[in-house]
Design an enzyme around this catalytic site. Structure first.
Site, PDB file in Angstrom:
ATOM      1  CD  GLU A  59       8.871 -30.964 -27.045  1.00 36.57           C
ATOM      2  OE1 GLU A  59       7.750 -31.206 -27.516  1.00 36.57           O
ATOM      3  OE2 GLU A  59       9.308 -29.805 -26.866  1.00 36.57           O
ATOM      4  CB  CYS A  83       5.680 -28.310 -32.435  1.00 30.92           C
ATOM      5  SG  CYS A  83       7.482 -28.242 -32.541  1.00 30.92           S
ATOM      6  CD1 TRP A 178       2.738  -0.273   3.045  1.00 30.44           C
ATOM      7  CD2 TRP A 178       1.897  -0.853   1.060  1.00 30.44           C
ATOM      8  NE1 TRP A 178       3.588   0.192   2.094  1.00 30.44           N
ATOM      9  CE2 TRP A 178       3.103  -0.146   0.856  1.00 30.44           C
ATOM     10  CE3 TRP A 178       1.192  -1.317  -0.048  1.00 30.44           C
ATOM     11  CZ2 TRP A 178       3.617   0.100  -0.407  1.00 30.44           C
ATOM     12  CZ3 TRP A 178       1.704  -1.072  -1.303  1.00 30.44           C
ATOM     13  CH2 TRP A 178       2.901  -0.373  -1.473  1.00 30.44           C
ATOM     14  CB  THR A 204      -5.967   2.838 -10.378  1.00 27.44           C
ATOM     15  OG1 THR A 204      -7.071   2.035  -9.948  1.00 27.44           O
ATOM     16  CG2 THR A 204      -4.696   2.318  -9.737  1.00 27.44           C
ATOM     17  CG  ASP A 208      -4.056   4.202  -5.733  1.00 25.22           C
ATOM     18  OD1 ASP A 208      -4.454   4.978  -4.848  1.00 25.22           O
ATOM     19  OD2 ASP A 208      -4.644   3.138  -6.013  1.00 25.22           O
ATOM     20  CG  LEU A 212       0.787  -0.242 -12.595  1.00 23.35           C
ATOM     21  CD1 LEU A 212      -0.197  -0.017 -13.752  1.00 23.35           C
ATOM     22  CD2 LEU A 212       0.135  -1.052 -11.481  1.00 23.35           C
ATOM     23  CD  GLU A 277      -1.367  -5.049  -9.847  1.00 23.99           C
ATOM     24  OE1 GLU A 277      -1.150  -4.051  -9.127  1.00 23.99           O
ATOM     25  OE2 GLU A 277      -0.502  -5.879 -10.122  1.00 23.99           O
ATOM     26  N   GLY A 280     -12.588  -0.990  -7.475  1.00 26.21           N
ATOM     27  CA  GLY A 280     -13.772  -1.830  -7.358  1.00 26.21           C
ATOM     28  C   GLY A 280     -14.803  -1.647  -8.446  1.00 26.21           C
ATOM     29  CB  ALA A 284     -18.156  -4.244 -10.290  1.00 25.56           C
TER      30      ALA A 284
END
Length: 344
Positions: A59, A83, A178, A204, A208, A212, A277, A280, A284
Site C-alpha cells: 500500500e 495491517c 538429464w 541424493t 548426485d 541446489l 528435491e 523416491g 514417499a
C-alpha cells in the site's frame, strides 16, 4: 455503471494487484507477497508491491507511486487486508486514512488470528468504504506459504521432481544425465527462487552431489535458499559441493528419522516454504506423513529409464486438485495442490 459492471471492474483491477504481488514471490519471507494498485475514475494512478521483509508494504509503495497526485475519492485495490499494527513498519491503515482514498477493495483477510479483521474495522471506523473477498481464492493462493507458516509454525512443502511418463527419475546408465529438457530445467531455477529452502536426502547428496543453488538472473538481489539435508545414517561425503562452495553457510544437516523435526526447526527460523528435491523413498515418506502441500512434476515424453522412481512407497494416498499444466518445449509441468483423505 451497473452493479455487475462495478464487480467486473473490481476484479479486473484486483488482477492487476495480483500481478504486482507476484513480483515479490521469493523476496518477502517471512512476510507474504502483496500487491496494490490505486485507481480513480477508471485510471491507474499508482501501483506497488511488498519487495522485502522490513521494507514498505504494498500500500505504501502504491501511494508513493502516485507521485504526489491528489487521491481524494480514489480506490485502492490490495490483495491482503491492510495491517493495523506497528511492526517493522507503521500501520498501513493510518497511511490510507490520511491519503484521501475513499474506498478500499481487498482480496483476502489477514490469516493471523490476532490481526484478522482489525484493518477492516479501522478503515470503516474512519469512514472509508471497504469491500473484501474480491478474487479471494487467487489472493489466498498468493499468500499460501505465509498462511501455512502463520497457522502451523511449519513451512509450506512443495514436492518437485522430473520424471519419465512411467515415473522414473534416473536415466539408463550411459545415457544423458538429464530426464527433462533445457527449458524445463530453466523453470526449476524460477521455482527455486520462490522458496526459502530446498530439502534433499543423504542419498541424493551421495549419488548426485547437487549444488541446489540459484543461478543467473534468479540469483540477483536474493539470498540463496537454505540447502537442507535430511540423513538417517549421517554418512555424508565431506567434500560434497554443499559443504565446500561459497554458500556452505546456507547448508543445514538434520540427522533424524522423521520429517517433522526439520520442518519445525526450519519454521522456527522463519522459513515459510520448502522445496523437496529428494529421491523416491524420502518423497514417499513425505506423502505418507502428509507433509506435502503441493506438487510440481516435470514430465518428459519418454518411457523407461533407470531403476529409481519418483515415489517409491505404498500404503498412502493423496489427491491432486486445481492443476496447472504448462508446456516447456516437449516437457510438461504439472503443478497442483495436494489433498489427503479424511482417514489415513
Amino acid at each position: 455503471m451497473s452493479k455487475k459492471q462495478d464487480q467486473d471492474a473490481d476484479e479486473a483491477w484486483m488482477q492487476l494487484a495480483l500481478e504486482e504481488g507476484r513480483k515479490g514471490l521469493g523476496m518477502t519471507s517471512p512476510n507474504p507477497p502483496v500487491g496494490a494498485v490505486i485507481v480513480r475514475d477508471g485510471v491507474l494512478l499508482g501501483a506497488g508491491h511488498h519487495e522485502k521483509a522490513g521494507g514498505p508494504h504494498a500500500e505504501i509503495q502504491a501511494l508513493r507511486a502516485t507521485e504526489g497526485q491528489a487521491l481524494t475519492g480514489a480506490t485502492i485495490y490490495v490483495t491482503l487486508e491492510p495491517c493495523s499494527t506497528t511492526g517493522r513498519t507503521p500501520p498501513c491503515v493510518e497511511a490510507l486514512i490520511a491519503s484521501g482514498i475513499k474506498r478500499v477493495v481487498v482480496g483476502t483477510v489477514d490469516p493471523n488470528p490476532r490481526h484478522a479483521g482489525a484493518g477492516f474495522a479501522a478503515l470503516r471506523g474512519a469512514g472509508l468504504e471497504v469491500r473484501a473477498g474480491v478474487l479471494e481464492e487467487e489472493c489466498d493462493h498468493l499468500i499460501r506459504f505465509f498462511r501455512k507458516h502463520i497457522l502451523t509454525g511449519r513451512p509450506y512443502v512443495i514436492a518437485k521432481t522430473g520424471m519419465t511418463l512411467d515415473g522414473r527419475i534416473t536415466p539408463i546408465p550411459g545415457s544423458s544425465q538429464w530426464i527433462t529438457g533445457e527449458l524445463a530445467r530453466a523453470d526449476v531455477q524460477r521455482l527455486r527462487a520462490e522458496v526459502d529452502a530446498i530439502l534433499v536426502g543423504g542419498d541424493t547428496v551421495r549419488k548426485d552431489n547437487p549444488k541446489l543453488t540459484l543461478r543467473g538472473e534468479h540469483a540477483v538481489g536474493r539470498v540463496q535458499p537454505w540447502r537442507v539435508v535430511m540423513t538417517r545414517s549421517g554418512n555424508l561425503p565431506p567434500d560434497a559441493i554443499l559443504f565446500q562452495d561459497e554458500h556452505r553457510d546456507r547448508t543445514l544437516v538434520f540427522h533424524v528419522e522423521q520429517f517433522e523435526p526439520p520442518l519445525v526447526s526450519l519454521g522456527a527460523r522463519g522459513v515459510t516454504s520448502v522445496l523437496l528435491e529428494c529421491g523416491g523413498r524420502l518423497m514417499a515418506e513425505a506423502f505418507a506423513g502428509r507433509w506435502v502441500d503441493e506438487v510440481v512434476f516435470y514430465l518428459a515424453p519418454t518411457i523407461g529409464g533407470g531403476s529409481r522412481r519418483a515415489v517409491e512407497g505404498e500404503g498412502f494416498r493423496a489427491s491432486l486438485r486445481s492443476p496447472e499444466v504448462t508446456w516447456f518445449g516437449p516437457d510438461i509441468r504439472y503443478r497442483a495442490l495436494v489433498d489427503y483423505p479424511d482417514s489415513p
